[in-house]
Design a protein around this motif. Structure first.
Motif, PDB file in Angstrom:
ATOM      1  N   ARG A  33      32.337 -99.912 112.198  1.00 47.20           N
ATOM      2  CA  ARG A  33      31.847 -98.733 111.488  1.00 47.20           C
ATOM      3  C   ARG A  33      30.316 -98.770 111.379  1.00 47.20           C
ATOM      4  N   ARG A  34      29.785 -99.915 111.032  1.00 46.01           N
ATOM      5  CA  ARG A  34      28.332-100.034 110.861  1.00 46.01           C
ATOM      6  C   ARG A  34      27.601 -99.730 112.164  1.00 46.01           C
ATOM      7  N   GLU A  90      24.933 -96.732 112.889  1.00 48.32           N
ATOM      8  CA  GLU A  90      23.605 -97.023 113.425  1.00 48.32           C
ATOM      9  C   GLU A  90      23.317 -96.164 114.661  1.00 48.32           C
ATOM     10  N   ARG A 111      34.605-102.924 109.281  1.00 43.52           N
ATOM     11  CA  ARG A 111      33.239-102.728 108.785  1.00 43.52           C
ATOM     12  C   ARG A 111      32.184-102.813 109.884  1.00 43.52           C
ATOM     13  N   GLU A 112      32.250-103.831 110.712  1.00 46.31           N
ATOM     14  CA  GLU A 112      31.208-104.001 111.728  1.00 46.31           C
ATOM     15  C   GLU A 112      31.255-102.876 112.760  1.00 46.31           C
ATOM     16  N   PHE A 166      26.051 -97.834 103.847  1.00 39.02           N
ATOM     17  CA  PHE A 166      25.395 -97.243 105.015  1.00 39.02           C
ATOM     18  C   PHE A 166      25.933 -95.850 105.331  1.00 39.02           C
ATOM     19  N   ASP A 167      27.184 -95.571 104.956  1.00 37.19           N
ATOM     20  CA  ASP A 167      27.705 -94.220 105.125  1.00 37.19           C
ATOM     21  C   ASP A 167      27.031 -93.252 104.156  1.00 37.19           C
ATOM     22  N   HIS A 213      31.298 -97.899 102.218  1.00 36.55           N
ATOM     23  CA  HIS A 213      30.074 -98.594 102.603  1.00 36.55           C
ATOM     24  C   HIS A 213      28.811 -97.818 102.239  1.00 36.55           C
TER      25      HIS A 213
END
Length: 360
Positions: A49-50, A54, A46-47, A81-82, A79
């Motif tokens: 990917r995030r 960004e 996750r991190e 954010f995607d 997620h």
């Protein structure tokens, strides 16, 4: 032409079709002279990917690609954010094409035995949420086959079947031997029962029609120990072009015994294109899209989902030298027009407008 290209994998792993397609499309875009801004990172990290998302958002602050192309994850989008990134791109007026690779969540009868687990319910809900999201935030949804379209009502649909890298070998001018090869999963759904029963019928306790079965180590447990010791069966654990190339070179015939059902009727395996790269005639169960492909190019024979019929077609193709020669010639020729660059050119023409047509 500048492409924003979103994927959900880490490049470098070629263990499955879901990892092959995104990387081959990336290479194809580059080979066609495109500038590609790439997003790669697995969802379950996750991190990582995030941070990758960004970075793409910062890039979009000062850049505007000609279009955005997305190779979907193997499963739902995890997620928020995607989804926000895709929504932003769409609101910017940048054409968005999304390759939607799978619909397993709508086929419980194929993939789930017994009651659904909580996790399976959640995945199905997330997958249906993605369908609704894509209807609103994409301009064109690509499906791997025409048969898959009947299960969805996306407003704008086109088709992008798997492709191949080019010829790696052929069987032109060669009299067929008797060795067949299967590369892939091992289970009832993959047709392992049909495959092994067919070769037991062909061989009995002999080895006139040897079979090389290439699978992952954990797949061996599915095969009965008595069958593993048959003289006609050779079990191999190999992956990647370097390890598979000599096995394909030794083979005379490629096999695709996958079980016929509603899901497999619309699915189309990258493995068939790999067989094509090595110029191998094929015998396959008559799943709809598989049968269409083999018959369109006259690459081999299709059979019923039945061991006896499978065995008969293998024997026929390997014993009939004229038929084999025609299929080998057709396989060598069919590579052209089924390249990853052909697939990429389709996307450029669809999403890049006049620029894409000019560049392609």
């Amino acid at each position: 032409m500048t492409i924003l290209y979103l994927t959900y994998i880490d490049f470098g792993d070629f263990q499955s079709g879901s990892s092959v397609r995104p990387q081959m499309m990336y290479e194809a875009f580059l080979s066609l002279g495109c500038e590609v801004k790439l997003l790669q990172a697995q969802q379950n990290r996750r991190e990582q990917r995030r941070h990758a998302v960004e970075e793409i958002n910062r890039w979009l602050d000062t850049n505007r690609p000609d279009f955005c192309y997305v190779e979907s994850p193997s499963g739902p989008i995890f997620h928020s954010f995607d989804r926000k990134l895709l929504r932003r791109v769409h609101k910017m007026g940048i054409p968005v094409g999304y390759f939607y690779r799978d619909a397993a969540f709508r086929f419980d009868e194929v993939f789930i035995s017994g009651r659904k687990s909580l996790k399976q319910h959640v995945i199905a809900w997330m997958s249906e949420r993605d369908v609704r999201f894509l209807k609103k935030n994409t301009d064109l949804v690509y499906l791997p086959t025409e048969s898959m379209a009947q299960y969805f009502d996306f407003p704008h649909v086109a088709f992008l079947p798997p492709a191949c890298m080019g010829s790696r070998g052929d069987k032109l001018g060669k009299l067929p031997g008797k060795r067949s090869i299967y590369v892939g999963g091992v289970s009832k759904r993959y047709g392992t029962d049909t495959l092994l029963k067919a070769f037991d019928l062909l061989n009995g306790d002999g080895d006139e029609f040897p079979l090389t079965l290439v699978c992952r180590p954990q797949g061996v447990a599915y095969i009965d120990e008595k069958v593993r010791n048959k003289p006609w069966l050779r079990l191999v654990h190999a992956s990647g072009a370097k390890e598979l190339a000599p096995l394909y070179a030794q083979a005379d015939l490629a096999l695709y015994p996958i079980e016929k059902n509603a899901y497999n009727d619309f699915a189309f395996s990258v493995k068939l294109m790999e067989y094509l790269e090595y110029g191998l005639p094929m015998v396959a169960v008559n799943c709809t899209e598989t049968e269409k492909f083999i018959q369109r190019y006259s690459l081999g024979l299709v059979c019923e989902n039945d061991p006896a019929d499978f065995a008969e077609k293998v024997s026929e193709l390997l014993r009939d030298t004229e038929l084999y020669a025609r299929c080998a010639k057709n396989a060598a020729q069919a590579v052209q027009g089924n390249l990853w660059t052909d697939r990429a050119k389709t996307v450029l023409a669809d999403l890049g407008g006049s620029q894409g047509e000019k560049q392609a």
